[in-house]
Write a protein that holds these residues in place. Structure first.
Motif, PDB file in Angstrom:
ATOM      1  N   ARG A   1     -13.719  -7.697 -54.359  1.00  0.00           N
ATOM      2  CA  ARG A   1     -13.149  -6.466 -53.820  1.00  0.00           C
ATOM      3  C   ARG A   1     -12.918  -6.596 -52.317  1.00  0.00           C
ATOM      4  NH1 ARG A   1     -18.652  -5.022 -54.537  1.00  0.00           N
ATOM      5  NH2 ARG A   1     -19.690  -4.258 -52.639  1.00  0.00           N
ATOM      6  N   SER A   2     -12.034  -5.736 -51.812  1.00  0.00           N
ATOM      7  CA  SER A   2     -11.751  -5.687 -50.377  1.00  0.00           C
ATOM      8  C   SER A   2     -12.731  -4.746 -49.706  1.00  0.00           C
ATOM      9  CB  SER A   2     -10.314  -5.212 -50.128  1.00  0.00           C
ATOM     10  OG  SER A   2      -9.391  -6.109 -50.700  1.00  0.00           O
ATOM     11  N   LEU A   3     -13.078  -5.061 -48.465  1.00  0.00           N
ATOM     12  CA  LEU A   3     -14.008  -4.241 -47.706  1.00  0.00           C
ATOM     13  C   LEU A   3     -13.247  -3.373 -46.711  1.00  0.00           C
ATOM     14  CD1 LEU A   3     -16.676  -6.996 -46.942  1.00  0.00           C
ATOM     15  CD2 LEU A   3     -16.774  -5.240 -48.731  1.00  0.00           C
ATOM     16  N   ALA A   4     -13.869  -2.266 -46.306  1.00  0.00           N
ATOM     17  CA  ALA A   4     -13.228  -1.361 -45.355  1.00  0.00           C
ATOM     18  C   ALA A   4     -12.966  -2.057 -44.026  1.00  0.00           C
ATOM     19  CB  ALA A   4     -14.115  -0.136 -45.138  1.00  0.00           C
ATOM     20  N   SER A   5     -13.773  -3.064 -43.729  1.00  0.00           N
ATOM     21  CA  SER A   5     -13.602  -3.796 -42.467  1.00  0.00           C
ATOM     22  C   SER A   5     -12.401  -4.723 -42.498  1.00  0.00           C
ATOM     23  CB  SER A   5     -14.856  -4.610 -42.171  1.00  0.00           C
ATOM     24  OG  SER A   5     -15.076  -5.562 -43.204  1.00  0.00           O
TER      25      SER A   5
ATOM     26  N   TRP B   1     -20.553 -13.719 -51.756  1.00  0.00           N
ATOM     27  CA  TRP B   1     -19.756 -14.544 -50.843  1.00  0.00           C
ATOM     28  C   TRP B   1     -18.808 -13.631 -50.070  1.00  0.00           C
ATOM     29  CZ3 TRP B   1     -21.329 -15.859 -55.634  1.00  0.00           C
ATOM     30  CH2 TRP B   1     -21.957 -17.102 -55.807  1.00  0.00           C
ATOM     31  N   PHE B   2     -18.883 -13.673 -48.743  1.00  0.00           N
ATOM     32  CA  PHE B   2     -18.002 -12.856 -47.912  1.00  0.00           C
ATOM     33  C   PHE B   2     -16.789 -13.675 -47.461  1.00  0.00           C
ATOM     34  CE2 PHE B   2     -22.109 -10.747 -47.478  1.00  0.00           C
ATOM     35  CZ  PHE B   2     -21.753  -9.415 -47.637  1.00  0.00           C
ATOM     36  N   ASN B   3     -15.629 -13.005 -47.520  1.00  0.00           N
ATOM     37  CA  ASN B   3     -14.379 -13.588 -47.009  1.00  0.00           C
ATOM     38  C   ASN B   3     -14.063 -14.946 -47.651  1.00  0.00           C
ATOM     39  OD1 ASN B   3     -13.982 -11.377 -45.249  1.00  0.00           O
ATOM     40  ND2 ASN B   3     -15.387 -12.319 -43.768  1.00  0.00           N
ATOM     41  N   GLN B   4     -14.407 -15.064 -48.921  1.00  0.00           N
ATOM     42  CA  GLN B   4     -14.048 -16.247 -49.710  1.00  0.00           C
ATOM     43  C   GLN B   4     -13.466 -15.774 -51.047  1.00  0.00           C
ATOM     44  OE1 GLN B   4     -17.171 -19.347 -49.887  1.00  0.00           O
ATOM     45  NE2 GLN B   4     -18.255 -18.219 -48.281  1.00  0.00           N
ATOM     46  N   PRO B   5     -12.291 -15.151 -51.019  1.00  0.00           N
ATOM     47  CA  PRO B   5     -11.736 -14.576 -52.256  1.00  0.00           C
ATOM     48  C   PRO B   5     -11.549 -15.597 -53.365  1.00  0.00           C
ATOM     49  CG  PRO B   5     -10.084 -14.672 -50.503  1.00  0.00           C
ATOM     50  CD  PRO B   5     -11.391 -14.959 -49.873  1.00  0.00           C
ATOM     51  N   TYR B   6     -11.362 -16.857 -53.000  1.00  0.00           N
ATOM     52  CA  TYR B   6     -11.178 -17.914 -53.998  1.00  0.00           C
ATOM     53  C   TYR B   6     -12.455 -18.206 -54.780  1.00  0.00           C
ATOM     54  CZ  TYR B   6     -13.378 -20.434 -50.164  1.00  0.00           C
ATOM     55  OH  TYR B   6     -14.226 -20.816 -49.171  1.00  0.00           O
ATOM     56  N   ALA B   7     -13.617 -17.735 -54.272  1.00  0.00           N
ATOM     57  CA  ALA B   7     -14.895 -18.048 -54.914  1.00  0.00           C
ATOM     58  C   ALA B   7     -14.962 -17.515 -56.338  1.00  0.00           C
ATOM     59  CB  ALA B   7     -16.050 -17.474 -54.082  1.00  0.00           C
TER      60      ALA B   7
END
Length: 694
Positions: A77-81, A102-108
């Motif tokens: 999911r996308s974060l408000a930040s 995992w943050f900011n790793q959408p491919y994970a």
């Protein structure tokens, strides 16, 4: 049968390894890894122990552990930040869950599927009623078997290069060449310390079964690295001592009394001990090789003058060499003061002489018309010849090393020599860099010398500090304001000497006589500024660290250091030493805006501690050996695996073993020492200017 030698195998290009794609090769090149040997000796910086395998229900917070289970939830999911979050949940008993995040790793998210059996390894935290791991290490469980990743090496990497790219290449390199790694340590030393073989240790470093096993394998290579260095230093020490005969320069009670009468003070106990050690060395036909290190203000110059005068009294020439013309002139003035009524013929030889003056000076040295010469690096140029040189004293900063010292052998066949350091050196560093020298240490300050009052002050206290300076200058004292830069920088937001000088002259100190001193001025300008400062014509000297070593103006008791966070502890201690030269207590104020905890600790220590040896030890711990010694120490301070402080026990072991080896086998000519001999020569032969030992 292959004719490939072990050296050939390790020198092979990495592109010969299967799986070494052009992209990977480019990334490895950024790390300086281009050959198979480079890769094999690219050691992990640490290890993660992930052997602690637990059920999810038994996990504990903030301890490295491994848990396994079945994937029951995958969410991205996308974060408000503006960033993204991928969440994967494992369950092992239908009740207890472990979430990997995992943050900011959408491919994970694409790496996982529902029902997949995995293990997550990391440090769990209890969040919102369940266990969670950030960026856990993931392992697929084949056939549902329980497993943990074991002990996982953590390598220095570069952007774009992942551990799962690096480790397969290391394994292939080990399989191809690991057994071909040359064994430098003889069986006697491996047995003495129970070290594994080089091949065994190399595989263990990269693929250990336990952290303890990995660290022991690494320590084996650290010991080897230290041993090779200590052997080089021991060989050089023996070579210099056995190479020839130095002049015998004895000291008598009458001579001792004559020299002491020249000093306007009594020597301290530490100075007396150092003098006794030096006199014992000078009275021997073996060339003296001694390091004299002293805390700031402990009076090493007086000890050096004593040694120089012993040589002159025994009808030999003596030379004192300094790193800068400012310091050379300072030493010459000191000698002029002590020798004002003596018949010692003395000379100052620097790069600032005219061609005619230089020719005349060199002729006097060559013919023996000069007894005592003070100079800079000009003393070791090819055209300098001495009639009967007996002693060389080298006053260098702590950055001075063995490679530079080796050049002094050009001055004469076998003079005695004494090396002085301007900064106290921790014992472990001295063993590594000055291990071929005997050491005299002086800590004791002359009686009546008062400690400098040191205060770390904030920017909003500047006017109070300036008022304190104005009061002191009005009362007849002098002071320094030290800036880290000569001129204003577009990159660095720090005070520069030229701008500060202009601001202070036009503003807070306009009623006082100011001077400016920095390294970009020519030698005549510097000398004139220092002459005026010593004479009291300049009250406040705005300068860079050009005053760090050797400047001796007893009336200067006030010091302000701008941007002190940019200096090391040893350098700050040296600067503080400029205002502790007389009977009046000095005052030191440092303005600093530390950007991290390390910098804050350094400044607190500086304000608290007066012992230069303790400060130097802390400086090395915080900044590392390389920065402590500086770039000119290249060749000896550059250790690949070892740390002089953390591995001090191994350094001591290596030094003891090296001295014993050279005592038993002076040139390492026995067959069992052949590899050691070859490797010492390869690494240190040119740096130490060793004679060929193979």
């Amino acid at each position: 049968m292959s004719s490939e030698t072990p050296d050939d195998a390790l020198a092979a290009d990495l592109q010969t390894l299967p799986g070494a794609t052009p992209t990977r090769l480019e990334l490895l090149g950024r790390l300086g890894l281009r050959t198979v040997g480079d890769l094999l000796f690219h050691f992990p910086r640490s290890y993660e122990d992930l052997t602690d395998l637990r059920p999810i229900a038994a996990l504990a917070a903030d301890v490295p552990q491994t848990a396994q289970g079945e994937v029951v939830e995958i969410e991205g999911r996308s974060l408000a930040s503006g960033g993204t979050l991928v969440s994967v949940v494992l369950c092992d008993d239908g009740v207890h869950c472990l979430e990997g995040v995992w943050f900011n790793q959408p491919y994970a998210a694409s790496r996982f599927r529902f029902g997949q059996r995995l293990s997550f390894s990391g440090k769990p935290k209890w969040r919102a009623g369940h266990w969670q791991m950030n960026n856990p290490r993931v392992q697929a469980l084949d056939g549902g078997a329980a497993a943990s990743p074991g002990v996982v090496p953590v390598y220095p990497l570069t952007e774009g290069l992942r551990p799962d790219h690096l480790r397969p290449l290391i394994r292939k390199a080990l399989d191809r060449c690991g057994a071909k790694v040359v064994e430098n340590l003889p069986e006697s030393l491996r047995g003495l310390h129970d070290w594994p073989s080089a091949a065994e240790a190399l595989r263990t470093v990269h693929f250990p079964r336990s952290v303890e096993e990995a660290l022991r394998a690494r320590r084996r290579f650290i010991y080897e690295e230290f041993l090779l260095l200590q052997l080089g230093l021991a060989l050089r020490r023996r070579e210099v001592r056995d190479r020839g005969r130095a002049p015998v320069l004895p000291t008598s009670p009458t001579l001792d009394l004559r020299i002491r009468r020249l000093f306007p003070f009594a020597l301290t106990g530490d100075q007396d001990r150092a003098v006794a050690q030096i006199c014992r060395d000078l009275a021997s036909e073996r060339p003296m090789q001694r390091l004299l290190q002293a805390d700031v203000g402990a009076g090493k110059t007086a000890v050096a003058v004593y040694a120089l005068l012993v040589a002159v009294a025994d009808k030999h020439q003596a030379a004192l060499m300094a790193p800068t013309e400012v310091l050379a002139r300072q030493h010459f003035r000191t000698l002029e003061r002590y020798l004002a009524h003596s018949r010692v013929r003395r000379l100052l030889l620097t790069g600032g002489l005219t061609p005619r003056e230089r020719r005349e000076a060199l002729e006097k040295l060559r013919t023996g018309e000069i007894d005592l010469v003070v100079g800079t690096q000009a003393l070791v140029q090819e055209d300098v010849q001495f009639a009967r040189l007996g002693l060389v004293v080298v006053d260098e900063q702590h950055r001075f090393g063995v490679h530079q010292r080796a050049r002094f052998r050009k001055l004469a066949a076998d003079p005695h020599y004494l090396v002085m350091t301007a900064t106290p050196i921790p014992r472990t560093a001295a063993l590594a860099v000055f291990g071929d020298l005997d050491v005299s240490v002086m800590r004791q300050l002359p009686p009546g010398r008062k400690p400098v009052v040191t205060r770390w002050v904030e920017a909003d206290q500047r006017e109070r500090v300036y008022q304190r300076l104005r009061d002191g200058l009005t009362a007849g004292k002098q002071g320094y304001i030290v800036c880290p830069l000569v001129e204003e920088s577009a990159v660095l937001d720090v005070k520069a000497a030229t701008e500060t000088y202009a601001e202070l002259q036009a503003g807070p100190f306009r009623e006082f006589r100011l001077g400016l001193l920095h390294g970009r001025m020519d030698e005549k300008e510097k000398d004139e500024v220092m002459r005026r400062f010593r004479a009291g014509e300049i009250q406040l000297l705005v300068c860079t660290t050009v005053i760090e070593v050797g400047v001796d103006v007893p009336n200067a008791t006030l010091l302000v250091v701008e941007h002190a966070e940019r200096f090391g502890l040893s350098q700050l201690h040296q600067l503080r030493g400029r205002v502790s030269r007389g009977p009046t207590a000095g005052e030191c104020y440092v303005f600093a805006a530390p950007g991290n905890d390390e910098s804050r600790e350094r400044l607190k220590a500086f304000a608290r501690l007066r012992d230069g040896f303790a400060l130097a030890e802390m400086d090395m711990r915080l900044r590392g050996v390389g920065q402590f010694f500086g770039a000119r120490q290249h060749g000896l301070g550059d250790l690949r695996f070892g740390d002089l402080i953390a591995d001090a026990d191994l350094l001591s072991d290596a030094r003891r073993d090296a001295l014993a080896l050279v005592k038993a086998d002076a040139q390492l000519r026995r067959p069992q020492h052949a590899r050691l001999r070859a490797e010492v020569w390869r690494r240190y032969g040119k740096t130490l200017e060793l004679a060929e030992v193979g």
